[in-house]
Design a protein around this motif. Structure first.
Motif, PDB file in Angstrom:
ATOM      1  N   GLN A   1      11.834  18.065 -17.942  1.00 37.63           N
ATOM      2  CA  GLN A   1      13.133  17.448 -18.171  1.00 37.63           C
ATOM      3  C   GLN A   1      14.143  18.504 -18.597  1.00 37.63           C
ATOM      4  O   GLN A   1      13.795  19.517 -19.228  1.00 37.63           O
ATOM      5  CB  GLN A   1      13.013  16.383 -19.262  1.00 37.63           C
ATOM      6  CG  GLN A   1      12.156  15.182 -18.884  1.00 37.63           C
ATOM      7  CD  GLN A   1      12.825  14.304 -17.841  1.00 37.63           C
ATOM      8  OE1 GLN A   1      14.044  14.191 -17.784  1.00 37.63           O
ATOM      9  NE2 GLN A   1      12.028  13.673 -17.002  1.00 37.63           N
ATOM     10  N   GLU A   2      15.379  18.253 -18.272  1.00 32.67           N
ATOM     11  CA  GLU A   2      16.462  19.140 -18.704  1.00 32.67           C
ATOM     12  C   GLU A   2      16.429  19.300 -20.219  1.00 32.67           C
ATOM     13  O   GLU A   2      16.257  18.334 -20.953  1.00 32.67           O
ATOM     14  CB  GLU A   2      17.809  18.553 -18.258  1.00 32.67           C
ATOM     15  CG  GLU A   2      19.008  19.403 -18.630  1.00 32.67           C
ATOM     16  CD  GLU A   2      20.305  18.799 -18.102  1.00 32.67           C
ATOM     17  OE1 GLU A   2      20.254  17.738 -17.470  1.00 32.67           O
ATOM     18  OE2 GLU A   2      21.364  19.422 -18.332  1.00 32.67           O
ATOM     19  N   GLY A   3      16.584  20.543 -20.666  1.00 27.43           N
ATOM     20  CA  GLY A   3      16.595  20.818 -22.100  1.00 27.43           C
ATOM     21  C   GLY A   3      15.260  21.297 -22.646  1.00 27.43           C
ATOM     22  O   GLY A   3      15.213  21.846 -23.760  1.00 27.43           O
ATOM     23  N   GLU A   4      14.208  21.102 -21.907  1.00 26.41           N
ATOM     24  CA  GLU A   4      12.887  21.546 -22.366  1.00 26.41           C
ATOM     25  C   GLU A   4      12.722  23.052 -22.145  1.00 26.41           C
ATOM     26  O   GLU A   4      13.447  23.667 -21.373  1.00 26.41           O
ATOM     27  CB  GLU A   4      11.780  20.794 -21.627  1.00 26.41           C
ATOM     28  CG  GLU A   4      11.698  19.317 -21.978  1.00 26.41           C
ATOM     29  CD  GLU A   4      10.538  18.623 -21.291  1.00 26.41           C
ATOM     30  OE1 GLU A   4      10.225  17.486 -21.669  1.00 26.41           O
ATOM     31  OE2 GLU A   4       9.945  19.215 -20.385  1.00 26.41           O
ATOM     32  N   ASN A   5      11.737  23.602 -22.850  1.00 32.30           N
ATOM     33  CA  ASN A   5      11.402  25.018 -22.679  1.00 32.30           C
ATOM     34  C   ASN A   5      10.160  25.138 -21.800  1.00 32.30           C
ATOM     35  O   ASN A   5       9.353  24.202 -21.702  1.00 32.30           O
ATOM     36  CB  ASN A   5      11.116  25.674 -24.033  1.00 32.30           C
ATOM     37  CG  ASN A   5      12.285  25.566 -24.984  1.00 32.30           C
ATOM     38  OD1 ASN A   5      13.440  25.502 -24.551  1.00 32.30           O
ATOM     39  ND2 ASN A   5      11.998  25.532 -26.274  1.00 32.30           N
TER      40      ASN A   5
ATOM     41  N   THR B   1      14.400  28.896 -21.964  1.00 35.65           N
ATOM     42  CA  THR B   1      14.751  27.945 -23.011  1.00 35.65           C
ATOM     43  C   THR B   1      15.836  26.994 -22.505  1.00 35.65           C
ATOM     44  O   THR B   1      16.689  27.381 -21.709  1.00 35.65           O
ATOM     45  CB  THR B   1      15.260  28.671 -24.268  1.00 35.65           C
ATOM     46  OG1 THR B   1      16.398  29.471 -23.908  1.00 35.65           O
ATOM     47  CG2 THR B   1      14.195  29.571 -24.850  1.00 35.65           C
ATOM     48  N   ALA B   2      15.720  25.766 -22.958  1.00 30.63           N
ATOM     49  CA  ALA B   2      16.719  24.736 -22.607  1.00 30.63           C
ATOM     50  C   ALA B   2      16.993  24.727 -21.107  1.00 30.63           C
ATOM     51  O   ALA B   2      18.119  24.958 -20.660  1.00 30.63           O
ATOM     52  CB  ALA B   2      17.999  24.965 -23.390  1.00 30.63           C
ATOM     53  N   ALA B   3      15.944  24.464 -20.344  1.00 30.34           N
ATOM     54  CA  ALA B   3      16.040  24.519 -18.889  1.00 30.34           C
ATOM     55  C   ALA B   3      17.131  23.583 -18.374  1.00 30.34           C
ATOM     56  O   ALA B   3      17.362  22.494 -18.925  1.00 30.34           O
ATOM     57  CB  ALA B   3      14.698  24.169 -18.259  1.00 30.34           C
TER      58      ALA B   3
ATOM     59  N   SER C   1      10.805  22.573 -11.106  1.00 33.30           N
ATOM     60  CA  SER C   1      11.774  21.499 -10.896  1.00 33.30           C
ATOM     61  C   SER C   1      12.266  21.033 -12.254  1.00 33.30           C
ATOM     62  O   SER C   1      11.459  20.647 -13.108  1.00 33.30           O
ATOM     63  CB  SER C   1      11.140  20.321 -10.146  1.00 33.30           C
ATOM     64  OG  SER C   1      10.717  20.703  -8.862  1.00 33.30           O
ATOM     65  N   VAL C   2      13.561  21.087 -12.461  1.00 29.31           N
ATOM     66  CA  VAL C   2      14.146  20.625 -13.719  1.00 29.31           C
ATOM     67  C   VAL C   2      14.900  19.337 -13.428  1.00 29.31           C
ATOM     68  O   VAL C   2      15.864  19.326 -12.665  1.00 29.31           O
ATOM     69  CB  VAL C   2      15.085  21.676 -14.326  1.00 29.31           C
ATOM     70  CG1 VAL C   2      15.643  21.170 -15.653  1.00 29.31           C
ATOM     71  CG2 VAL C   2      14.358  22.998 -14.519  1.00 29.31           C
TER      72      VAL C   2
ATOM     73  N   LEU D   1      16.705  33.296 -20.198  1.00 33.71           N
ATOM     74  CA  LEU D   1      15.415  33.764 -19.690  1.00 33.71           C
ATOM     75  C   LEU D   1      14.945  34.968 -20.493  1.00 33.71           C
ATOM     76  O   LEU D   1      15.716  35.893 -20.731  1.00 33.71           O
ATOM     77  CB  LEU D   1      15.536  34.164 -18.218  1.00 33.71           C
ATOM     78  CG  LEU D   1      15.469  33.071 -17.145  1.00 33.71           C
ATOM     79  CD1 LEU D   1      16.579  32.051 -17.318  1.00 33.71           C
ATOM     80  CD2 LEU D   1      15.497  33.674 -15.767  1.00 33.71           C
ATOM     81  N   THR D   2      13.704  34.935 -20.935  1.00 38.21           N
ATOM     82  CA  THR D   2      13.107  36.042 -21.662  1.00 38.21           C
ATOM     83  C   THR D   2      11.870  36.510 -20.922  1.00 38.21           C
ATOM     84  O   THR D   2      10.975  35.716 -20.619  1.00 38.21           O
ATOM     85  CB  THR D   2      12.716  35.628 -23.094  1.00 38.21           C
ATOM     86  OG1 THR D   2      13.879  35.162 -23.778  1.00 38.21           O
ATOM     87  CG2 THR D   2      12.125  36.813 -23.852  1.00 38.21           C
TER      88      THR D   2
END
Lengths: 116, 114
Positions: free
Chosen positions: B14-18, B77-79, B111-112, B61-62
């Motif tokens: 889901q959007e916002g997940e890491n 982070t926060a996809a 897929s986000v 992105l790290t």
């Protein structure tokens, strides 16, 4: 930035015919070019490495007589798929490396080959 | 043959997940690169890591290169939906003539979902 132009973007050909794919480095000299093949939902598989002015080095399992690679100049490499068959249908991608890029890589946009 | 094992192969979040994508090998590479590829296009380089233990950040992105230069990870982070795509890791080894040959992992299709 470094740009690699690959043509054609897509091609449909009849079984038994040959197809040539061109890969050009537009603003740098590509001392080495790499040719990859990518099947649907799979990663890139290296087919061969070519250095300008010398014969290409093919990966194990890649037929050099079927996939002819020419790297006659520092800006152009070609891949010719000879006597194409439906199983040769794939996405072919080239990448170029050169001193200008500190030997980094730039990829072409790929060629979708469909053999019918 | 130097193999790169990339995981997971598919990831839907889901959007916002890491999320974290891993790339592992039993071999040492000169450097490791991460690419993003859109359908019908060639891969686009995101980052190159060269030094063992190196960490590079590109906005959300790290990228991290393992101390032994055998493995790497990509953390987002926060996809966002715009991060959707195929992410590929590639290890570089010297192929002579001053150039390096890349070995690609199998890729992670992300897929986000908005």
């Amino acid at each position: 930035g470094a740009v690699v132009s690959q043509h054609p973007s897509w091609v449909i050909c009849k079984s038994g015919t040959s197809v040539k794919i061109e890969c050009r480095s537009l603003d740098f000299q590509a001392t080495t070019m790499f040719w990859y093949r990518q099947f649907p939902k799979q990663s890139l598989m290296l087919m061969a490495t070519s250095n300008e002015g010398s014969k290409a080095t093919y990966e194990q399992g890649v037929e050099k007589d079927k996939f002819l690679i020419n790297h006659a100049s520092l800006t152009l490499s070609t891949l010719t798929v000879t006597s194409a068959h439906p199983e040769d249908s794939s996405f072919y991608i080239c990448s170029a490396s050169g001193r200008h890029l500190n030997y980094g890589y730039t990829f072409g946009s790929g060629t979708r080959l469909t053999v019918v | 043959t130097q193999l790169l094992e990339q995981s997971p192969q598919f990831l839907s979040i889901q959007e916002g997940e890491n999320l974290t994508v891993y790339c592992n090998s039993s071999s040492v590479f000169s450097s490791l690169q991460w690419y993003r590829q859109e359908p019908g296009e060639g891969p686009v380089l995101l980052v190159t890591v060269v030094t063992g233990g190196e960490v590079k950040k590109l906005k959300r992105l790290t990228f991290q290169f393992g101390d032994a230069r055998k493995d790497s990870s990509l953390h987002i982070t926060a996809a966002q939906p715009g991060d959707t795509g195929l992410y590929l890791c590639a290890g570089a080894r010297n192929s002579g003539a001053g150039s390096y040959q890349l070995t690609f992992g199998k890729g992670t299709k992300l897929s986000v979902i908005p």
